[in-house]
Design an enzyme around this catalytic site. Structure first.
Site: not given
Ligand code: NAI
Length: 344
Positions: A234, A258, A263, A295
């Site tokens: 993000r 990305d 954005e 994105h």
């Molecule tokens: P997920 O929920 O599986 O993993 C997120 C991880 O971040 C979890 O292990 C969580 O414990 C950790 N986390 C939470 N708060 C934290 C903090 N303060 N410091 C460090 N780690 C922390 O989510 P996933 O599926 O891996 O997605 C991650 C991110 O990727 C999403 O939040 C989204 O913002 C982004 N995303 C971007 C996309 C794109 O097209 N560029 C598409 C999909 C997701």
């Protein structure tokens, strides 16, 4: 069931129409984003379906409730664009927690390789029959240390990919994953150590109050000179002004983005032929060592199909049972995904 689908793009419709038809869900597609001005478009529907740059703030939620719309189906994983505290007890927010972590993790590596091996430069040069290698020197990933912030679904796939390249991993997560740290090539460390000792830093955590501007002038100061920053998570995880300053001072060796903090004003739209109003974005894009994609990390056939399927399953399950395993579960004071699924 009738659903108002905001911020619709041509690539969304085929899979939503196909899975929607099978499940008896019809979509009214609107190109406009959901916000206070456009919420009226949802006046005769059962639910709204929104994406990353739609706004689901208190005013939008109030109007949805007045119109009898109690379900907000996010067709994405992140939910920082929803006022979750305000939504609590007013609207049910469903999301697609995982659709293809591979899509995002592979895009992250694609950007990294493009950047450090100068593929973006080589593509332009050779098209112009310029076969000079001047300025094309890259570096091996093998043996380098990558810092991965957030070891959820995407972060862990990215770690697997990096391990395939023979990289060492320093990981940080607020909720570390069991069994990931092998005490050798993958180690959980504090953020400070990650920033100080990584050659490459990749962000895969959600945007929350805790993680807003996680990378700022102070953290960049700690980093190794020449650090490569990857952000496919993000935009607001990174203070873009501080990043620009870091690039100008040569502290940051390269950045692959990305996502960008502002954005929503630009990404997904065609601004060619216009004067870009955002000086920071324009300056970042003008840098030879910055790659920006708009994105698009999620954008694979597999992900689009999974997104449509899960969004529609969420809507149908919720309508039939009043419950959904992918409902976001937040108490009023809870600042992040508590993962219990029980407290709403
Ligand atoms: P997920 O929920 O599986 O993993 C997120 C991880 O971040 C979890 O292990 C969580 O414990 C950790 N986390 C939470 N708060 C934290 C903090 N303060 N410091 C460090 N780690 C922390 O989510 P996933 O599926 O891996 O997605 C991650 C991110 O990727 C999403 O939040 C989204 O913002 C982004 N995303 C971007 C996309 C794109 O097209 N560029 C598409 C999909 C997701």
């Amino acid at each position: 069931m009738k659903v108002a689908f905001f911020d619709a793009k041509p690539y969304d419709k085929p899979s939503f129409d196909r899975f929607g038809k099978e499940a008896g869900v019809s979509f009214k597609y609107f190109e406009t984003k959901l916000n206070e001005d456009t919420v009226e478009l949802a006046h005769d529907v059962d639910a709204v379906c929104v994406f990353v740059n739609d706004t689901v703030n208190a005013a939008v939620i109030d109007r949805l409730v007045e119109m009898g719309v109690r379900t907000v189906a996010l067709r994405c994983a992140g939910f920082n664009n929803v006022d979750m505290k305000y939504a609590h007890g007013r609207v049910h927010v469903l999301r697609v927690p995982a659709y293809s972590p591979y899509a995002v993790a592979e895009h992250t590596m694609a950007m990294l390789l493009t950047s450090i091996r100068r593929i973006h430069k080589a593509y332009i040069r050779t098209r112009d029959f310029n076969f000079s290698l001047a300025g094309m020197t890259g570096f091996d990933l093998h043996g380098k240390t990558v810092g991965v912030v957030g070891t959820g679904r995407i972060g862990r796939v990215f770690i697997d990919i990096c391990r395939g390249f023979g990289m060492k991993v320093l990981a940080y997560d607020k909720f570390p994953a069991q069994g990931l740290d092998n005490g050798d090539t993958i180690r959980y460390v504090e953020l400070d150590e990650l920033f100080r000792n990584s050659d490459i830093i990749s962000l895969h955590c959600p945007l929350t109050e805790d993680t807003y501007h996680l990378v700022d002038a102070e953290t960049l100061e700690k980093c190794k000179r020449g650090v490569v920053l990857l952000n496919t998570s993000r935009g607001a995880l990174v203070d873009a002004e501080a990043l620009l300053a870091g690039i100008k001072s040569r502290k940051v060796g390269a950045a692959c983005l990305d996502v960008y903090e502002e954005e929503s004003d630009f990404f997904f739209e065609d601004f060619s032929g216009h004067i870009l109003e955002d000086d920071t974005l324009a300056r970042l894009i003008s840098m030879p060592n910055v790659i920006v994609t708009s994105h698009q990390a999620f954008l694979t056939e597999e992900a689009l199909s999974n997104i449509a399927q899960t969004t529609i399953e969420n809507l149908v399950t919720f309508q039939k049972t009043g419950e959904c395993p992918n409902e976001l579960c937040f108490r009023g004071g809870c600042a992040e995904d508590c993962k219990t699924g029980k407290c709403f």
